[in-house]
Structures are given as C-alpha cells and as structure tokens.
Design a protein around this motif. Structure first.
Motif, short mmCIF file in Angstrom:
data_model
loop_
_atom_site.label_atom_id
_atom_site.label_comp_id
_atom_site.label_asym_id
_atom_site.label_seq_id
_atom_site.Cartn_x
_atom_site.Cartn_y
_atom_site.Cartn_z
N ILE A 48 0.84 -1.20 0.00
CA ILE A 48 0.00 0.00 0.00
C ILE A 48 0.87 1.25 0.00
O ILE A 48 0.65 2.18 -0.77
N VAL A 49 1.89 1.27 0.86
CA VAL A 49 2.78 2.42 0.94
C VAL A 49 3.59 2.55 -0.35
O VAL A 49 3.76 3.66 -0.87
N ALA A 50 4.07 1.45 -0.90
CA ALA A 50 4.85 1.50 -2.14
C ALA A 50 4.01 2.09 -3.28
O ALA A 50 4.49 2.95 -4.02
N ARG A 51 2.78 1.67 -3.40
CA ARG A 51 1.90 2.23 -4.43
C ARG A 51 1.68 3.72 -4.21
O ARG A 51 1.70 4.50 -5.16
N ALA A 52 1.50 4.12 -2.96
CA ALA A 52 1.29 5.54 -2.64
C ALA A 52 2.53 6.36 -2.99
O ALA A 52 2.43 7.45 -3.55
N VAL A 53 3.70 5.83 -2.66
CA VAL A 53 4.96 6.53 -2.97
C VAL A 53 5.12 6.66 -4.48
O VAL A 53 5.39 7.74 -5.01
N LEU A 54 4.93 5.56 -5.19
CA LEU A 54 5.12 5.57 -6.64
C LEU A 54 4.11 6.47 -7.34
O LEU A 54 4.46 7.20 -8.27
N GLY A 106 9.80 1.78 -16.33
CA GLY A 106 9.09 0.58 -16.77
C GLY A 106 8.71 -0.34 -15.64
O GLY A 106 8.26 -1.45 -15.86
N TYR A 107 8.89 0.09 -14.38
CA TYR A 107 8.64 -0.77 -13.24
C TYR A 107 7.44 -0.37 -12.40
O TYR A 107 7.12 -1.03 -11.43
N LEU A 108 6.78 0.73 -12.75
CA LEU A 108 5.67 1.18 -11.92
C LEU A 108 4.41 0.37 -12.25
O LEU A 108 4.19 0.00 -13.38
N PRO A 109 3.57 0.12 -11.23
CA PRO A 109 2.33 -0.63 -11.49
C PRO A 109 1.44 0.11 -12.48
O PRO A 109 1.39 1.34 -12.49
N GLY A 110 0.73 -0.62 -13.30
CA GLY A 110 -0.08 -0.05 -14.36
C GLY A 110 -1.20 0.85 -13.91
O GLY A 110 -1.63 1.72 -14.65
N GLU A 111 -1.69 0.67 -12.68
CA GLU A 111 -2.84 1.46 -12.26
C GLU A 111 -2.48 2.87 -11.79
O GLU A 111 -3.35 3.65 -11.42
N LEU A 112 -1.21 3.23 -11.84
CA LEU A 112 -0.83 4.59 -11.45
C LEU A 112 -1.30 5.57 -12.50
O LEU A 112 -1.26 5.32 -13.69
N ARG A 116 1.15 13.49 1.28
CA ARG A 116 0.34 12.82 0.25
C ARG A 116 0.47 11.31 0.34
O ARG A 116 -0.50 10.58 0.20
N VAL A 117 1.70 10.84 0.54
CA VAL A 117 1.91 9.40 0.67
C VAL A 117 1.12 8.87 1.86
O VAL A 117 0.41 7.86 1.76
N GLY A 118 1.23 9.56 3.00
CA GLY A 118 0.51 9.13 4.20
C GLY A 118 -0.99 9.10 3.99
O GLY A 118 -1.66 8.14 4.41
N GLU A 119 -1.53 10.13 3.33
CA GLU A 119 -2.97 10.16 3.07
C GLU A 119 -3.39 9.02 2.15
O GLU A 119 -4.39 8.35 2.38
N ARG A 120 -2.63 8.82 1.07
CA ARG A 120 -2.98 7.75 0.11
C ARG A 120 -2.92 6.37 0.76
O ARG A 120 -3.72 5.51 0.46
N ALA A 121 -1.91 6.18 1.59
CA ALA A 121 -1.71 4.86 2.18
C ALA A 121 -2.48 4.68 3.49
O ALA A 121 -2.58 3.56 3.99
N THR A 147 5.58 6.38 9.14
CA THR A 147 5.47 5.18 8.30
C THR A 147 5.64 5.55 6.84
O THR A 147 6.30 4.84 6.08
N ALA A 148 5.06 6.70 6.45
CA ALA A 148 5.22 7.17 5.06
C ALA A 148 6.70 7.43 4.76
O ALA A 148 7.19 7.06 3.69
N ALA A 149 7.41 8.03 5.70
CA ALA A 149 8.83 8.33 5.49
C ALA A 149 9.65 7.04 5.40
O ALA A 149 10.52 6.91 4.52
N ALA A 150 9.39 6.08 6.28
CA ALA A 150 10.11 4.81 6.23
C ALA A 150 9.82 4.07 4.93
O ALA A 150 10.73 3.52 4.30
N GLY A 151 8.56 4.08 4.53
CA GLY A 151 8.18 3.43 3.27
C GLY A 151 8.81 4.10 2.07
O GLY A 151 9.32 3.43 1.16
N ALA A 152 8.81 5.44 2.06
CA ALA A 152 9.41 6.18 0.94
C ALA A 152 10.90 5.89 0.85
O ALA A 152 11.42 5.64 -0.24
N ALA A 153 11.58 5.88 1.99
CA ALA A 153 13.02 5.57 1.98
C ALA A 153 13.26 4.18 1.42
O ALA A 153 14.18 3.97 0.62
#
Length: 118
Positions: free
Chosen positions: A23-29, A46-52, A67-72, A78-84
């Motif tokens: 969930i966090v990875a999708r939000a970051v991407l 070429g590595y991002l999920p198609g639904e972005l 934004r990442v935190g809200e999306r996820a 947690t957003a910062a750790a996931g983004a890193a």
C-alpha cells in the motif's frame, strides 16, 4: 523486477508487513508520478504498477510525505520509512541512467535536500 518482488524488498527495508508495504509502495510511486514534470508523465523505469495515474501539482518534501501518508492511510513516520525503502529499492532495481532520468523529471524545491533523491 515484478511488483510482488519489489514489495518484498520494500517490506524488508521498511520493516512493514507485506500488505502495508504494498500500500505504501503504491502511494509513494503514485506520488512520484504526480511530481514528474514533462508532458505527458510517463514511467521512465518501466517498473511502476499499471494502475498509477497522471495527476496534479508538485509540492515540497513535507507535502510529498503528507500525500503518501494520506494515500496509504498511514502516519508520516510510516510514510517516510516506506518512501526511503521504495527509493532504496528503486536504486537497486533500475539502471543509474533510468534513476537519474526519473529524478531529473521531478520538480526542484527551494532550498534543502529533497528526501526523495537522498
């Protein structure tokens, strides 16, 4: 690298369980895609999920993590750790040229370093 393997790497790096890591990875991407400049926004790796999707205006690093935190649906820590973890995984997954192209397409922010480009 397939998205499930990408998520597994993000999970290991962030300490998040696989489902929240996805969930966090999708939000970051998705937030990265939104911040990319150029027309139209594309996935240079070429590595991002198609639904972005394409999206809105860029903000600074704090706005990025918000934004990442809200999306996820997670807190800023947690957003910062996931983004890193996502950016560390991207650095290993794509070529230097692909990563530099992605970073070059991100808007610059006034002053300070952007945690997205480490």
């Amino acid at each position: 690298m397939r998205f499930p393997l990408f998520v597994a790497a993000v999970s290991r790096r962030s300490g998040l369980a696989p489902e929240p890591a996805a969930i966090v990875a999708r939000a970051v991407l998705q937030t990265v895609v939104e911040r990319m400049t150029g027309s139209p926004p594309t996935d240079p790796t070429g590595y991002l999920p198609g639904e972005l999707t394409d999206a809105v205006s860029p903000g600074g690093p704090a706005d990025f993590l918000r934004r990442v935190g809200e999306r996820a649906g997670v807190d800023e820590g947690t957003a910062a750790a996931g983004a890193a973890a996502v950016f560390a995984t991207l650095r290993e997954t794509v070529t230097v040229g692909e990563f530099q192209e992605m970073v070059a397409r991100l808007p610059t922010t006034g002053g300070g370093s952007d945690p997205m480009v480490g």
